[in-house]
Design a protein around this motif. Structure first.
Motif, mmCIF file in Angstrom:
data_model
loop_
_atom_site.group_PDB
_atom_site.id
_atom_site.type_symbol
_atom_site.label_atom_id
_atom_site.label_comp_id
_atom_site.label_asym_id
_atom_site.label_seq_id
_atom_site.Cartn_x
_atom_site.Cartn_y
_atom_site.Cartn_z
ATOM 1 N N LEU A 217 -40.471 -61.473 -14.052
ATOM 2 C CA LEU A 217 -39.394 -60.902 -14.858
ATOM 3 C C LEU A 217 -39.128 -61.751 -16.089
ATOM 4 O O LEU A 217 -38.997 -61.251 -17.214
ATOM 5 C CB LEU A 217 -38.135 -60.811 -13.994
ATOM 6 C CG LEU A 217 -36.901 -60.218 -14.656
ATOM 7 C CD1 LEU A 217 -37.123 -58.747 -14.917
ATOM 8 C CD2 LEU A 217 -35.692 -60.411 -13.787
ATOM 9 N N PHE B 112 -42.927 -55.075 -9.583
ATOM 10 C CA PHE B 112 -41.622 -54.419 -9.488
ATOM 11 C C PHE B 112 -41.699 -53.205 -8.574
ATOM 12 O O PHE B 112 -40.772 -52.911 -7.832
ATOM 13 C CB PHE B 112 -41.119 -54.012 -10.877
ATOM 14 C CG PHE B 112 -40.940 -55.176 -11.802
ATOM 15 C CD1 PHE B 112 -40.130 -56.238 -11.422
ATOM 16 C CD2 PHE B 112 -41.585 -55.234 -13.019
ATOM 17 C CE1 PHE B 112 -39.969 -57.331 -12.261
ATOM 18 C CE2 PHE B 112 -41.428 -56.321 -13.854
ATOM 19 C CZ PHE B 112 -40.625 -57.379 -13.475
ATOM 20 N N VAL C 87 -33.479 -54.606 -13.839
ATOM 21 C CA VAL C 87 -34.100 -55.424 -12.791
ATOM 22 C C VAL C 87 -33.308 -56.715 -12.592
ATOM 23 O O VAL C 87 -33.095 -57.167 -11.460
ATOM 24 C CB VAL C 87 -35.574 -55.730 -13.125
ATOM 25 C CG1 VAL C 87 -36.166 -56.668 -12.103
ATOM 26 C CG2 VAL C 87 -36.377 -54.454 -13.194
ATOM 27 N N ARG D 245 -46.625 -55.992 -13.909
ATOM 28 C CA ARG D 245 -45.497 -55.078 -13.715
ATOM 29 C C ARG D 245 -45.511 -54.415 -12.340
ATOM 30 O O ARG D 245 -44.472 -53.995 -11.840
ATOM 31 C CB ARG D 245 -45.542 -53.977 -14.767
ATOM 32 C CG ARG D 245 -45.017 -54.408 -16.100
ATOM 33 C CD ARG D 245 -45.142 -53.247 -17.066
ATOM 34 N NE ARG D 245 -44.781 -53.647 -18.407
ATOM 35 C CZ ARG D 245 -45.062 -52.922 -19.474
ATOM 36 N NH1 ARG D 245 -45.717 -51.783 -19.336
ATOM 37 N NH2 ARG D 245 -44.711 -53.335 -20.672
ATOM 38 N N GLU E 234 -33.958 -48.812 -8.141
ATOM 39 C CA GLU E 234 -35.071 -49.772 -8.088
ATOM 40 C C GLU E 234 -36.391 -49.071 -8.428
ATOM 41 O O GLU E 234 -37.151 -49.501 -9.289
ATOM 42 C CB GLU E 234 -35.177 -50.313 -6.657
ATOM 43 C CG GLU E 234 -34.927 -51.785 -6.488
ATOM 44 C CD GLU E 234 -35.179 -52.192 -5.047
ATOM 45 O OE1 GLU E 234 -35.004 -51.344 -4.138
ATOM 46 O OE2 GLU E 234 -35.549 -53.344 -4.823
ATOM 47 N N LYS F 285 -41.232 -62.389 -8.233
ATOM 48 C CA LYS F 285 -40.664 -61.318 -9.051
ATOM 49 C C LYS F 285 -39.818 -61.908 -10.175
ATOM 50 O O LYS F 285 -39.915 -61.482 -11.335
ATOM 51 C CB LYS F 285 -39.812 -60.423 -8.161
ATOM 52 C CG LYS F 285 -39.378 -59.135 -8.815
ATOM 53 C CD LYS F 285 -38.597 -58.287 -7.824
ATOM 54 C CE LYS F 285 -37.929 -57.107 -8.500
ATOM 55 N NZ LYS F 285 -37.168 -56.300 -7.530
ATOM 56 N N ALA G 299 -38.828 -49.411 -11.763
ATOM 57 C CA ALA G 299 -40.222 -49.856 -11.622
ATOM 58 C C ALA G 299 -41.159 -48.829 -12.228
ATOM 59 O O ALA G 299 -42.089 -49.172 -12.974
ATOM 60 C CB ALA G 299 -40.547 -50.087 -10.153
#
Lengths: 822, 822
Positions: A180, A208, A151, A205, A112, A176, A116
């Motif tokens: 996305l 994220f 993601v 961004r 994750e 999110k 990010a």
């Protein structure tokens, strides 16, 4: 056989197993010392479909399996309590559990985080890129698509775990998802068109990163910032209101003066008063009118007194107050959340027959899931530390201390004289010798207790004088100065003596010693760099003055301040990260709009032209460069943008940057800078409020506990006897846990060696803010608990189905379906 | 007769009157209702040596006289308690009393204040004088000598009152005496030499102002500043320490860069990092090195993060914490001091026979000295308000509330419908009519409750738009705009309606209404000025936007903020005055050293030459003036110095002023500016801490009392019956106090008119910080009291002689000698 197992049936299975609970309660520890024919069935559990087990065995292993499920769920509850995850995200069935387990481990978290970070770092290479890192559009767009797909995968795992309903209801996740989606489309558009369009959405961004498990602190900060916002905005309006009034007034008063460029229109008047609020243009904005009429300074003095010295402080007061309040409420809700989690876990761990407590067997099972890395000894010590009564069961009341106890690091209390007693003979003798010397050293300390500090002070003055004597030039071309070697030798000897005296582990466990050690090491590396002429490492030599920091050990207030500083560090870092996230958003927006607009000699039409000048003219036979340098404060790439934003944060002369950009674009650009100012003001005010709060809290705490001695954290002492250890070994043998048995046997051997019947262990952990709060709000906490349990009781008829659905009914379904999946 | 008087003998006369106290206790009120043959002997008291009184009468009048003395001394004790004067300055004999009385009235205070102000204002006319106010040396030196002689007179009065021993021990007075001595000598030297020498000691003149009775708040602030200093200095050292480390580091890192003028020597490095701490030179100081190597920005970011964002906030935290602590301790000591004062006063007021309380007669006697302006009705109401029991005596426990009750303003509770019921018939009818209209108005409010606010908002937008439309020039040459008249009419009507509805007194008793009133009045005056073309009053028109402030009534938080602002105002003013005193000292020093050193085009050798430039060159056929204006920020006279110091306080670009002066004088001048920065930083931090503390305190208070309704101060209701009033009239008649009797008789008449048997009075005063503290620390206060009384009890054997000497023995000597003096 089945009847004897009943004794060990989980309480919350009562619903379907109610028929077979007729056996008399037996003391579990006694029972478990009986030879257990079913030893080893734990191993079978993970493979419940194994066809080798007979009917009776299958029933028993299913009971075991039920227990495993319960352990796991209890561990999940406790984790949720610790992480402040709401219980409605609790996995509801076996599929969800699998997804939950998949999405809750450090590998997944790291994935994750790295996704990010990759997305964020892409902006280094995209369109207005850092020159060295520029990548082709195809490359960075592909990278972006790849990251976005990862993601998507993460989100789908999350949906699997949460279920569609909960997923939809979870706000952060929904935002999110939307971001996305947008990013996906834009990335594809970029790939197709092979050119970057204006992509302000890149600023999003950050979400994220914010959503990462590791960034929980940042999320909390953001929440706190948003919660502090309403009172903040109120006062901000007051501020702006006065600004408008004074702008009108200033316009009426000063616009007749034609040599005053600051108030010639209402817009200028407003902008300049906004800048004046930051004091950034202060004496200048006053000067033209002051030159004409000295009394006009009254206008500015009144404005600054009201706006800067009163309302801005009021802002701080309001934020500080809200902050205080929020902190307390947050602490309360966290505490109660943890308590509920513990209650949930407890209900899953008690047996049907003895609902008054948890036996070690089940506690051990829980810990295997909750903290897999914990060794057998620590598990038992944790159990003993929790168990306040002398019964073999941990009651709910004792279990409430779970979070306080589980973090302790256990160590055998040394009853040997020196740390090196266990080392081989030769090493022992060497260290013994050096310790004798070390005792003399301590003696010397007794005579000159301030000797090392005096050395540091002399060294400090030496460095200062030495530096003062130097007059520019390259300082590293000369030989190594002898003073450097002398002081380094003294430090080295001190370090060696201390290390041998205390032992390396204990020596390095103190923050101050660690600091000494690293400073001396750096100094040594610097010496090496100097001696072997390694130019790239010269910066280490330059760090020498940092040694002077040691002087701050001397005074108690400084020690307090620095200790608090270290305690605050994680929180400060998360606040810094929060600020960086804001920076990132603004940097992206700034780059999209203002990349390349300022350059040398760009703003000749504006009032700040001088600062952007770059003239290269010849006077006589010498070339004189007149540089304003401000063209360096641009938005040409993300690194430059960050520096520019930092300059805007510091506020001084920020209007030069603003005016420069404005003169090259439109008036509306000012909005960007003003909004940035207000946002950083919010964050900065919160940082100030946080520091204020933390220090005042700590000082109050020390004032309250003035008489109690200074301690470096929470310490707990527990003694275990040989019999106990042997009993546990038996238990582990029964479940054939080889590593655990071996660990414990080592303890028994140790005891035998020294002929002891028991061993004392010390549990230690550093004190956290939560511990301080616990002590500060001691009385209120009791009230909260009572209120909480009263509320729960009164809600029982209403809440029963809900709590049942989350704690007893759902685990059932989870259990029923698990056999088919795992 | 002598025996019947014994009943009324003060307790603390017991020592010499002990033989004659044999009568049975009688209820005093009953006794006083008997016809009293000695009525009028009160008048004789002040002239005890009057030969007309016989032996018996003389004895009695001496008893009366004793009582008068006791009243006066008790009043003095209470005043000392209120003003926080230490009891060792209590006047010890009749001569001292005379001096004390002379030195404790507003005339004397005013003289003190005006002398101090005269001395301070002299610096307007002395050597570097304000051009318009320049006086000859002979004139101002004579004026100074005159003022100093007045101070000598004041000091001699003080010595007379304190006695030589106490005078010597009183630090502040001693310092004042020394300063006075020095000033005297210097003034004479100036007179003799007929020329001013360097007189930095003029900066010490402030002490005359600080010592004034009216400047008690300033003294308290100064004390608080000095008390906060030790922790402040600790953190300051930390700050300076990091500065030195970074200066060395910066010197090593950046001095090889020859185009960087900021770090070429260690001194420059230090100075620039000091300036950087104030952010005043921020992006500039970084630019040369940043241009060479982008990574050098790390140095500056780290420096600013540590110094500015961490340690400076730490400074605030430490000061805030100390401040909080000091405030609480101060409140405690003040509270206990007041309590002791009340105890002293109580002991002087109870009679020997009934030591359980104070009767109204004696209470009234006390009030005559303590608050001479109070009317008879108020005295009795105060007595009733104090008296919680139903006995005619006020016990010590009740008497402890003295300070809370004595400040109440008593008013009869209106039981009439309208405020104008008492007016003559015609006026009544007119007002009645307008009230009917007014009721319709209120009805209208009911329908459009936000009507007036909407008008204000529309007016605000109107002004904004109108101003935005204007483009410079003279705005007042045109006719009166119709919008002005329309809005003014609406405001005027609203004001009239409200005034007639509520009555002028009640209307103006609300701060908000007062504000409305004055704003409307100003607007009206502005209209007049416009209509009759009175140019000097145009500034009133300019103040129009201030009307928008009314909008802030709307929201509760703003009301709270503004209310707190008003509550804080006295304290803020005293803090401002404290700052001005520091300004004065620095202004004098600055004038002595830097008067006349900066002028246009003065600093061509320094890096800030541009700011001091004044060039008048011709481009084409136009004269262009290039002005840097900074030469206006000078120390040429005291007014200029104050403006310059304010600019230094605001901090932005202060280094330009510093560098300008430094380039014309020596490097050491920087010390002046740096010390000034640190001093203002201390004062400003304390101001911030004060605002923080006050607001957080108030918000905590409101949070604690959320359920209790909002009230505008302390209100107390008391009913008195006709009989009581008649009883008091009798009492006053006996002592033939004609005015009091007349006042009270009016009440009786009033009651008769409305046929009431009793009247209700409301006592009201605004809430002070002390009241809030009382409520906040409620529980702790009880502890303090207990601790205090325990300490007193335990000290009784030790303290008895001391307390006796201050409360019972000394009054005796005072009394014994008073007859010969007064």
């Amino acid at each position: 056989m089945a009847v004897s197992m009943d004794d060990d049936v989980p309480l919350i299975l009562t619903l379907d197993d109610s028929g077979s609970s007729a056996s008399a309660p037996l003391d579990e520890l006694d029972r478990e010392e009986l030879p257990n024919e079913n030893g080893g069935s734990y191993d079978v559990v993970n493979d419940a479909s194994s066809p080798t087990a007979g009917d009776c065995c299958a029933q028993q292993s299913s009971a075991r399996h039920n227990w495993e499920m319960n352990y796991q769920e209890a561990a999940i509850y406790l984790q949720e309590g610790e992480n402040n995850d709401k219980f409605f995200t609790h996995p509801k069935n076996a599929k969800a559990l699998a997804a939950y387990l998949f999405a809750h481990n450090h590998l997944f978290y790291l994935m994750e985080l790295s996704t990010a970070l990759l997305l964020l770092l892409l902006s280094l290479c995209e369109a207005p890129a850092v020159p060295m890192l520029r990548l082709g559009i195809f490359v960075h767009a592909t990278l972006e698509l790849f990251a976005l797909i990862v993601v998507v995968f993460e989100l789908s795992m999350k949906m699997r775990w949460l279920g569609f309903q909960t997923f939809i209801r979870h706000k952060r996740t929904m935002v999110k998802t939307c971001v996305l989606f947008v990013q996906f489309i834009e990335a594809i558009v970029v790939l197709v068109r092979q050119t970057s369009h204006v992509r302000i959405t890149r600023a999003l961004r950050c979400i994220f990163l914010v959503d990462c498990r590791y960034c929980g602190a940042v999320r909390r900060n953001l929440r706190q910032i948003f919660q502090s916002l309403p009172p903040f905005i109120d006062i901000l309006l007051l501020l702006l209101f006065f600004m408008v009034i004074f702008a009108i007034l200033g316009f009426y008063l000063f616009s007749p003066n034609h040599s005053d460029p600051y108030f010639n229109t209402l817009e200028n008047s407003l902008v300049n008063l906004f800048v004046l609020l930051t004091t950034s243009n202060f004496p200048d904005v006053m000067m033209p009118s002051y030159a004409r009429n000295p009394w006009s300074c009254v206008f500015f003095i009144v404005y600054l007194s009201i706006e800067l010295y009163f309302i801005m402080n009021l802002l701080l007061a309001v934020v500080f107050d809200t902050f205080n309040d929020i902190e307390k409420r947050k602490f309360k809700s966290l505490l109660l959340h943890k308590r509920t989690a513990i209650q949930h876990a407890y209900r899953l761990l008690v047996t049907k027959q003895r609902p008054s407590g948890i036996s070690f067997k089940h506690f051990e099972g829980l810990l295997r899931f909750y903290k897999p890395r914990m060794c057998a000894r620590e598990r038992y010590l944790t159990f003993k530390a929790l168990n306040q009564s002398n019964t073999p069961l941990v009651s709910l009341k004792d279990f409430y201390n779970f979070y306080e106890v589980v973090g302790l690091k256990w160590k055998a209390k040394r009853n040997r004289e020196h740390w090196f007693d266990d080392l081989p003979r030769t090493a022992f003798l060497i260290f013994k010798g050096s310790t004798l010397f070390s005792w003399q050293h301590w003696f010397c300390y007794g005579l000159f207790p301030r000797f090392p500090d005096t050395v540091v002070a002399v060294n400090g003055i030496w460095i200062l004088v030495e530096t003062f004597m130097l007059q520019g030039g390259n300082f590293f071309s000369r030989n190594v100065p002898w003073s450097y070697i002398v002081f380094l030798t003294i430090y080295g000897v001190e370090l060696l003596l201390k290390t041998t005296g205390l032992g390396p582990v204990e020596y390095l466990s103190s923050g101050w010693n660690l600091f000494d050690f690293s400073v001396t090491l750096f100094a040594f590396l610097g010496l090496m760099a100097l001696a072997f002429n390694m130019e790239p490492f010269y910066f280490i030599v330059v760090l020498r003055p940092l040694q002077l920091l040691r002087l701050f050990k001397l005074k108690k207030r400084y020690r307090n301040v620095l200790d608090t500083m270290f305690e605050l560090f994680p929180r400060m870092a998360s606040l810094g990260l929060t600020l960086l996230i804001f920076y990132y958003c603004f940097a992206i927006v700034g780059m999209e709009f203002f990349a390349g607009v300022v350059y040398p000699n760009c703003c000749n039409t504006s009032t700040v032209a001088d600062s952007y000048r770059w003239v290269n003219h010849t006077v006589g036979n010498k070339t004189v460069v007149e540089e304003g340098y401000y063209y360096l404060n641009n938005f040409d790439n993300i690194l430059n943008s960050f520096v520019t934003l930092f300059e805007l944060t510091v506020v001084n002369d920020w209007y030069i940057i603003m005016e420069g950009v404005t003169s090259q674009t439109t008036h509306w650009s000012r909005l960007y800078f003003m909004i940035f100012y207000i946002v950083t003001m919010v964050v900065m005010t919160i940082i100030v409020a946080f520091i204020l709060d933390a220090f005042v809290f700590r000082m109050n705490y020390t004032r309250k506990n003035q008489d109690s001695e200074e301690d470096n954290g929470i310490v707990l002492e527990k003694e275990i006897s040989k019999e106990e250890v042997i009993g546990i070994i038996e238990l582990y043998k029964r479940i054939s846990a080889a590593t655990e048995t071996a660990q414990l046997q080592k303890i028994v051997l140790q005891m035998d060696k020294y002929g002891q019947m028991s061993a004392v262990f010390l549990g230690r952990r550093s004190r956290t803010k939560s511990d301080l709060s616990m002590k500060m709000y001691e009385e209120e906490i009791q009230e909260w608990y009572e209120e909480h349990s009263r509320k729960e009781e009164s809600q029982t008829p209403l809440q029963e189905p809900a709590s049942a659905s989350s704690s007893s009914l759902k685990p059932l379904s989870l259990r029923q379906r698990s056999q088919t999946v795992i």
